[in-house]
Design an enzyme around this catalytic site. Structure first.
Site, PDB file in Angstrom:
ATOM      1  N   TYR B 107       4.714   7.219   4.447  1.00 28.65           N
ATOM      2  CA  TYR B 107       3.804   6.281   5.112  1.00 28.65           C
ATOM      3  C   TYR B 107       3.796   6.620   6.595  1.00 28.65           C
ATOM      4  O   TYR B 107       4.867   6.807   7.190  1.00 28.65           O
ATOM      5  CB  TYR B 107       4.280   4.837   4.917  1.00 28.65           C
ATOM      6  N   GLU B 195      -3.901   4.309   9.695  1.00 20.56           N
ATOM      7  CA  GLU B 195      -2.832   4.229   8.708  1.00 20.56           C
ATOM      8  C   GLU B 195      -3.082   5.304   7.660  1.00 20.56           C
ATOM      9  O   GLU B 195      -4.202   5.416   7.165  1.00 20.56           O
ATOM     10  CB  GLU B 195      -2.835   2.835   8.077  1.00 20.56           C
TER      11      GLU B 195
END
Lengths: 291, 389
Positions: B107, B195
């Protein structure tokens, strides 16, 4: 007394030759603010209704002793103007301009902090110290001199609350619009600190709205550092997540930044929160008269 | 302004960030054509502005043309609701990309941290789940570091983040380079949020951005004309699209009471007060300082184009804007567009008495006026529920 601006304020307006800048700058002068200069690059030597115009803010400071700068420059050039003001020798910069890219403000914010210059805004209505000085676009007729300090993210909501306080016979030490952008030069905490130190402020009204965590951090700060009573109002209980509600900073991200969370954080620290602007004004009057 | 996944990936590509090859498709036929060109397996992905698409059935793998057709048929037109209740959003377009065999999922994100007034870089070796879940299940697995506002993110700082996150050594350099590029993209493109979840390792050991979530600062679009062109595309809602065209600040809501206020704060507050009075607002619309008839006509046209609206509340606190001018604007506008819905006008502040007198003399039967916010909210709620019968 009052905070940030008063009878000693000597104001220079960047953008005084523009439509908005001249309208509001001259309005501020009519109120009694000592408007000493305007700045527009390339228009040095001109005058706006008797106010001398300079090519740079630093020049206006050298020539007129200006100590407070107001920025009325279009958004795409505004951060550069604020930077110029920070370097010019004024102690306070009040940026009215709406729509400045937030990445521009990242650098400008830290520059102001580093140089010890107080930055208010951007995207704010400015500051009014009733009876002393008005810098910005706040309509002064709704505010009388008095003992209540107001700090707010929103313009019209502040006028609404100010008018209700006036009708109840109360007035204000200063009204500070901190602005509705994600990054503003001064937060609730900075202004609460000044009101705490101001001997003529007996109560503080804080007007917040959805987005970010400035209200939550203010709640912690009030519990630790503020001895004066604080009454709050928060707007945006019905705002859906992920939608920008007018102000660039007014947005609920995921599940954070909600009005409910802000209200709860404030109430947990003993701050009374009005359900409507009317109730907030009534709570302020009631608390002030009980104290 | 939020970008769709494929728009974010195109942005990544321009900045040299590795992404899987793919094509945009507006119809199932286009999706099959794209899949045939890319070679199977392909991922067929709904392009909507919310997370949780996979769980909602909006992402499917196809291993041949029949499956590609089936999945594309199923996904186009489906409604997807976000994990925080966003939407529902109807899927109108697809992204078809080469299927990636995933060896590991990380991530990575760069966001504007409003509290600290700095960019914040986050990295975790646990990808594929949302960041709140990572933070909850194993806070130490989520490494956070602020970017110095003067120096930016240095190569050393990026390497430290990667080491601290426990990214396996063989992927460390690629991951550090990606972090540096993500910060560059944020600053160059005025992105307040980027993101990448998952940041995946493929079967060849290459670290690639398998998804993208990007928010661009709407105030900075003047310096990104290529992104500004995308702004209209993402607008599924007809009223929001219409408002954007007219340059109005409008947000669509679920209710039946149209709202117009001056100033963002006062307008938000108006929605709240109407809800407290038992009503349900249909929209947020900040008229700003606009008192002229043309601005009010534009606002009324947008509000009344929502068929759910049964009554309208104008909440005006005149500061520098004068209430008599606003009243003239309202009277002229209602006449011009032939508005027959009940309209409650609250006028307070500068010249409110003159404004109210003008409304009283207008002879418009559907026009009601009040001097307080609470009175106006109660009145409009009563009128909206009354028109049911």
């Amino acid at each position: 007394m009052s905070i940030i601006i008063d009878e000693t304020t000597k104001l220079v307006v960047s953008g005084l030759t523009g439509r908005e800048g001249s309208f509001h700058g001259l309005r501020n002068r009519d109120y009694g603010t000592d408007l000493v200069a305007g700045v527009t690059p390339g228009k040095g030597g001109q005058e706006v209704e008797g106010v001398p115009v300079f090519d740079s803010i630093a020049e206006s400071v050298a020539e007129t002793g200006a100590n407070t700068s107001m920025i009325f420059v279009p958004a795409r050039f505004a951060a550069a103007s604020i930077d110029e003001a920070i370097d010019s020798g004024v102690r306070t910069v009040i940026a009215i301009t709406e729509g400045i890219p937030v990445m521009d403000m990242l650098g400008t914010y830290w520059k102001a902090r580093e140089k010890g210059v107080r930055l208010i805004g951007p995207n704010c209505p400015g500051i009014l110290s009733p009876g002393k000085a008005n810098v910005g676009i706040i309509p002064a007729q709704f505010f009388d001199p008095g003992r209540i300090g107001v700090v707010s993210k929103s313009g019209t909501l502040t006028y609404q609350i100010g008018n209700e306080l006036k009708q109840a016979g109360e007035g204000n030490s200063s009204i500070v619009g901190i602005g509705g952008d994600p990054i503003v030069g001064s937060d609730f905490i900075d202004i609460l600190t000044l009101f705490e130190q101001d001997p003529d402020t007996d109560l503080i009204v804080m007007v917040g709205e959805i987005g970010g965590d400035a209200e939550e951090r203010a709640a912690e700060f009030i519990a630790a550092e503020i001895s004066k009573p604080v009454v709050a109002y928060i707007a945006g209980f019905t705002a859906p997540p992920g939608k920008q509600m007018g102000h660039a900073g007014a947005i609920i991200s995921g599940s954070s930044g909600t009005a409910q969370a802000k209200k709860e954080a404030l109430e947990a620290k003993g701050v009374k929160v009005g359900e409507s602007p009317t109730e907030a004004a009534a709570l302020a009057v009631e608390t002030l008269n009980a104290g | 302004m939020d970008l769709l996944e494929y728009q974010g990936k195109e942005l990544f590509s321009r900045h040299g960030l590795p992404v899987p090859a793919g094509s945009h498709a507006a119809t199932p036929e286009e999706a099959v054509k794209a899949a045939e060109a890319l070679g199977y397996p392909v991922a067929i992905k709904a392009q909507v502005l919310i997370g949780g698409r996979g769980k909602a059935g909006g992402i499917k793998i196809a291993s041949d043309a029949t499956e590609a057709q089936e999945h594309a048929d199923a996904i186009i037109g489906m409604d997807i609701t976000g994990p925080h209740g966003e939407g529902p959003f109807r899927v109108g377009e697809l992204w078809v990309e080469v299927g990636t065999e995933i060896a590991a999922e990380f991530y990575a994100s760069v966001i504007l941290d409003r509290s600290e007034k700095k960019l914040l870089v986050m990295l975790s070796r646990m990808g594929g789940m949302d960041v709140e879940a990572i933070a909850e299940s194993d806070p130490e697995a989520l490494v956070k570091r602020h970017v110095d506002p003067i120096d930016g993110l240095t190569a050393d700082a990026a390497a430290e983040i990667v080491a601290q996150a426990g990214i396996p050594g063989e992927y460390a350099d690629q991951t550090a380079t990606i972090l540096l590029k993500l910060v560059d993209v944020a600053m160059a493109e005025d992105a307040t949020l980027i993101e990448v979840n998952p940041l995946a390792v493929d079967s060849a050991g290459k670290v690639i951005a398998l998804d993208s979530k990007v928010t661009i600062d709407g105030n900075a679009l003047f310096r990104h004309p290529e992104l500004e062109e995308l702004a209209g595309d993402a607008d599924g809602d007809p009223q929001e699209a219409m408002a954007r065209e007219k340059g109005l600040t409008y947000v669509k809501l679920d209710g039946d009471i149209g709202i117009l206020g001056n100033g963002a704060g006062l307008c938000m507050s108006t929605l709240d007060v109407v809800a407290q009075a038992g009503g349900s607002p249909a929209n947020f619309l900040d008229a700003g300082g606009g008192s002229k008839a043309e601005a009010i006509i534009d606002a009324l046209e947008v509000i009344t184009s929502d068929p759910k609206v049964k009554a309208i509340l104008f909440n005006i606190f005149g500061g520098i804007t004068r209430c008599d001018e606003v009243a003239r604007g309202i009277i002229e506008a209602t006449g011009k567009i032939g508005l027959d819905l009940p309209l409650v006008v609250r006028l307070d502040g500068t010249n409110s008495e003159e404004g109210l007198a003008l409304l009283a003399d207008s002879g418009l039967g559907n026009l009601h006026y009040e001097t307080t916010m609470l009175g106006a909210a109660n009145k409009v709620v009563e009128l909206a529920s009354g028109s049911d019968s």
